[in-house]
Scaffold this active site. Structure first.
Site, PDB file in Angstrom:
ATOM      1  CB  THR A  57      16.473 -10.483  -0.418  1.00 41.74           C
ATOM      2  OG1 THR A  57      15.221 -10.121   0.000  1.00 41.74           O
ATOM      3  CG2 THR A  57      17.517 -10.493   0.410  1.00 41.74           C
ATOM      4  CG  ASP A  58      15.638 -10.764  -6.515  1.00 38.49           C
ATOM      5  OD1 ASP A  58      15.895 -12.078  -6.101  1.00 38.49           O
ATOM      6  OD2 ASP A  58      16.111 -10.386  -7.514  1.00 38.49           O
ATOM      7  CB  ALA A  59      10.960 -13.099  -6.078  1.00 38.70           C
ATOM      8  NE  ARG A  79      13.466 -17.670  -0.300  1.00 40.78           N
ATOM      9  CZ  ARG A  79      12.856 -18.269   0.858  1.00 40.78           C
ATOM     10  NH1 ARG A  79      12.766 -19.340   0.627  1.00 40.78           N
ATOM     11  NH2 ARG A  79      12.635 -17.491   2.020  1.00 40.78           N
TER      12      ARG A  79
END
Lengths: 141, 141, 141, 141
Positions: free
Chosen positions: B19-21, B23
């Site tokens: 995942t990344d920022a 979400r």
């Protein structure tokens, strides 16, 4: 009346992207496998980590240790065994073993320490439900 | 007497590290899932890619395309469906669909083109055994 | 009075973790380099992507294309050249070239398409300030 | 006549792909930054790790430790400070500090232990040239 410790098992194959120019699994991949190990542990005791996040809690990583003993290669099946090493009101330590599925050889072992925080980053007590589930899984009465 | 196409399926859960920022799953993770898809395809037709490498052949990636339709989140189960789009003497194109396991929604689709090279990087004909296995899996007579 | 196109450049070395068992950079690493390329582009025109996110906007990836021409190895210096291919009210396309710094050889090229969304995932117009900055950078009057 | 220790510095920005759904840098990214730190160390003392590999030697990772103190976010600049903690004939320990460039805050610290092996995986003495370069960099006479 011996204590027992619940150990979850995840089983998967080494991805090509997880290897490096030494032709073996890059050491950082094990750190991600540890995470996959504790995800599986939480699912198996009946409290997926995704549910914890939905409640507004996070388990921030405060420490990682890993010892590497043998190399794994692309396409090999590995098993990650995960257990809880210690449990405090606001923290938890997971322990890991990564094994080669074909022969049971220990490839790596390690641990991760976590504190429970809220979305604002403040330390919080772990929800009692999760503490109970881990206690019940880990220690016999 | 309709042609059929063999489609392999891999099924796994989204890792937190993927995942990344935003979400959601980072778009580069799908590229790695495509790779996992074609690994599974090769295993299922009976010629694991690791065996190809042991014979001194490699499938170098020459092109990647991906279209992203819906986001996936941590802990969700996804399915990667992989088939062979085209097959030449020295090249192969794989096609992919990534689905959310819970409701069958299409999350992403894409393709990868490969040429067969030897360890020195020279283009080579794909071993006839692998061509036969793919042909047999993919086209009915 | 020729039009000009602004091209940003990022320069960095191949990390060991970005290589794979073929002893070259894994193809998914270029997708991450493209992202680093457009991050640098945004910084250089004076509107870092992190600022866009602070305003509640996100550039979701809807499409990725990459063509791989030559391999890169660990420790080599690479240059990512990024420009804007097209700009709509709610979308943007970036174009990339990855070069080997030592001899200027083209290693890979590609593009990424994005739509502008808000934190709820709804399509939104790109802030006019960013549109102006890109227009001014990309087309001469 | 105090001993000095050579500390190399790498400076780069957090990539979006390095973040996770907690909106901060994923803890495994620091392990890769440590590796980037020791790559830079080797370059700065004049013996790039790529040269060691060309000579047929590898520094296999046998242990990793990391302590995480503060979070980093996308686009922030970080500095990795790397030094040699100990040096044996067949092994080496690197130590790391990761700092936020804007205010010097310590984000994480850690160490990695390595043994020198040949391409067959057998432990070997580190080339004397590299031992000399590290000794000279690390201890004043």
């Amino acid at each position: 009346m011996k204590d027992h410790i619940f150990v979850s098992e995840s089983r998967f194959r080494v991805r090509y992207a997880e290897t490096d120019a030494m032709r073996i699994v890059h050491h950082s991949s094990y750190i991600i496998w540890f995470e996959e190990g504790r995800s599986e542990y939480m699912r198996q005791i009946g409290f997926p980590y995704s549910r914890l996040e939905k409640m507004g809690f996070y388990l921030a990583v405060t420490e990682i240790k890993a010892r590497y003993l043998r190399a794994a290669k692309y396409d090999e099946e590995v098993i990650v065994r995960t257990s809880v090493g210690s449990l405090q009101s606001r923290g938890i330590t997971f322990e890991y073993e990564v094994l080669r599925a074909s022969n049971g050889e220990l490839l790596a072992e390690g641990e991760s320490k976590h504190i429970c925080i809220n979305s604002g980053g403040k330390p919080r007590r772990l929800p009692s439900e999760i503490v109970d589930l881990i206690r019940r899984s880990t220690y016999a009465v």
